[in-house]
Scaffold this active site. Structure first.
Site, PDB file in Angstrom:
ATOM      1  N   ARG A 124       0.838  -1.206   0.000  1.00 48.03           N
ATOM      2  CA  ARG A 124       0.000   0.000   0.000  1.00 48.03           C
ATOM      3  C   ARG A 124       0.867   1.248   0.000  1.00 48.03           C
ATOM      4  O   ARG A 124       0.562   2.243  -0.652  1.00 48.03           O
ATOM      5  CB  ARG A 124      -0.957  -0.025   1.196  1.00 48.03           C
ATOM      6  CG  ARG A 124      -2.044   1.022   1.090  1.00 48.03           C
ATOM      7  CD  ARG A 124      -3.141   0.793   2.117  1.00 48.03           C
ATOM      8  NE  ARG A 124      -2.629   0.916   3.474  1.00 48.03           N
ATOM      9  CZ  ARG A 124      -3.345   0.618   4.568  1.00 48.03           C
ATOM     10  NH1 ARG A 124      -4.591   0.172   4.454  1.00 48.03           N
ATOM     11  NH2 ARG A 124      -2.825   0.769   5.763  1.00 48.03           N
ATOM     12  N   LYS A 160      -2.679   6.366   1.265  1.00 44.49           N
ATOM     13  CA  LYS A 160      -2.559   6.848   2.641  1.00 44.49           C
ATOM     14  C   LYS A 160      -1.659   8.080   2.660  1.00 44.49           C
ATOM     15  O   LYS A 160      -0.505   8.027   3.094  1.00 44.49           O
ATOM     16  CB  LYS A 160      -2.021   5.727   3.532  1.00 44.49           C
ATOM     17  CG  LYS A 160      -2.766   5.667   4.851  1.00 44.49           C
ATOM     18  CD  LYS A 160      -2.477   4.401   5.612  1.00 44.49           C
ATOM     19  CE  LYS A 160      -2.932   4.560   7.036  1.00 44.49           C
ATOM     20  NZ  LYS A 160      -4.389   4.573   7.202  1.00 44.49           N
ATOM     21  N   GLU A 204     -16.596   5.999   3.511  1.00 46.02           N
ATOM     22  CA  GLU A 204     -15.963   5.541   4.759  1.00 46.02           C
ATOM     23  C   GLU A 204     -15.892   6.717   5.726  1.00 46.02           C
ATOM     24  O   GLU A 204     -16.423   7.784   5.441  1.00 46.02           O
ATOM     25  CB  GLU A 204     -14.578   4.959   4.481  1.00 46.02           C
ATOM     26  CG  GLU A 204     -13.596   5.966   3.881  1.00 46.02           C
ATOM     27  CD  GLU A 204     -12.157   5.442   3.841  1.00 46.02           C
ATOM     28  OE1 GLU A 204     -11.716   4.813   4.818  1.00 46.02           O
ATOM     29  OE2 GLU A 204     -11.483   5.684   2.827  1.00 46.02           O
TER      30      GLU A 204
END
Ligand SMILES: *Cc1c(COP(=O)(O)O)cnc(C)c1O
Length: 341
Positions: A82, A184, A220
């Site tokens: 990620r 992220k 989310e």
């Protein structure tokens, strides 16, 4: 190995300086070897790209002491991958997967005395971070980069019983379609601070963000993915390209399918249909799984049938199974648990 003298029952979720951190630098087209250092301060130029153009990304993961006394970490390869995706999207040099996993393991190992013992509910939080550290005033990627991994012991997110949360649907948006919601990046958090503080001031634990294009579908929260359980006990997982691919969520989906025999349906979920669902939960590394009792919307309050006193049955099973896997109480799928020492 002698553990640090810490009252594990009083530990919260915050920064503690531990003994060692991993430090690596990228210059002239390559990462250096990297290694452990003890200085927790970073000396940077005022013109460092990160301060002006927010060229930064990070990861969050944990290390645990298992039932048999091993120190382990959970799926570090997933965090490595990620972070590679995050770096690529931000025009930062990728920190190779094997180097990432090595850095994480070395840092946990060097701070073994800080890893909370089995049974305390506490864990060692691991924070890898990469920044554009070189000088940059014209808008462009930095000429040099820094990668660090530091760790700190953290308490159980829920002390005692896991209590359902009251959340609201935010008027703000989190991530644009085709933006950076799926990586992220620190910048995704900067813009969420205001909506988050407003939510707290108004008595809500978190904001639920909708898809910004149509404001119809549930995406989310600021830092956790959302799961639902419908009337037929299907696990309903919101799907959108701007949702951050939570490793906890992907692990819970696997656990739901393979350990609990649940039917998993991943699809866009309209806010409108949530009132027909039985359970709702937030998931991420920090809390693993946190039940939602109420969702406040412009059209009124959606009170989940599981209520505000206890978590729903399916959520509870998912949570117990995943934490059991992480603690070494339940056999893990191949490759999920990586032993540090
Ligand atoms: C980190 C993060 C999550 C949770 O991901 P995990 O890998 O499960 O910790 C969810 N949403 C956002 C926006 C995040 O940044």
């Amino acid at each position: 190995m002698e553990k640090k003298n810490i009252d594990w029952s009083k530990l919260g979720f915050g920064y503690t300086r531990t003994d060692y951190r991993w430090h690596s630098e990228w210059k002239d087209g390559a990462w250096d070897e990297g290694g452990l250092v003890s200085d927790e301060y970073i000396h940077l130029l005022e013109s460092a790209c990160v301060f002006h153009y927010s060229q930064s990304c990070f990861e969050g993961m944990k290390a645990y002491t298992t039932k048999n006394g091993d120190i382990v970490t959970f799926r570090p390869d997933m965090n490595a991958e990620r972070m590679m995706d995050s770096a690529a999207r931000l025009e930062m040099p990728v920190y190779p997967k094997d180097k990432f996993v090595h850095a994480v393991i070395e840092t946990i190992h060097a701070n073994a005395a800080w890893v909370p013992p089995y049974g305390t509910g506490c864990s060692l939080y691991v924070r890898p971070v990469m920044i554009g550290s070189g000088p940059q005033i014209g808008v462009a990627p930095a000429p040099s980069y820094m990668f660090r991994v530091f760790v700190m012991p953290v308490g159980a997110y829920f002390k005692g019983a896991v209590k359902p949360l009251r959340v609201r649907v935010s008027d703000f948006d989190r991530a644009a379609p085709r933006g950076t919601g799926h990586i992220k990046a620190g910048l995704n958090y900067a813009m969420s601070l205001h909506p988050t503080m407003e939510a707290h001031r108004e008595g809500f634990a978190e904001n639920i963000y909708l898809d910004p294009a149509t404001r119809t579908y549930v995406e989310e929260t600021g830092g956790a993915n959302i799961l639902f359980v419908d009337k037929d006990n299907n696990l309903i997982v919101p799907k959108s390209d701007s949702i951050l691919p939570s490793i906890t969520r992907r692990s819970l989906v696997y656990v739901g399918q393979k350990y609990l025999g649940l039917n998993v349906i991943e699809r866009p979920v309209a806010l409108e249909e949530v009132k027909g669902f039985k359970e709702c939960a937030l998931c991420g590394t920090a809390a693993v799984l946190a039940p939602v009792g109420e969702i406040h919307t412009k059209e009124g309050v959606i009170a989940l049938p599981s209520g505000m006193d206890k978590m729903g049955e399916v959520s509870a099973k998912l949570r117990t199974t995943l934490t059991g896997i992480q603690n070494g109480e339940i056999e893990a799928p191949e490759g999920w648990i990586v032993k540090v020492c």
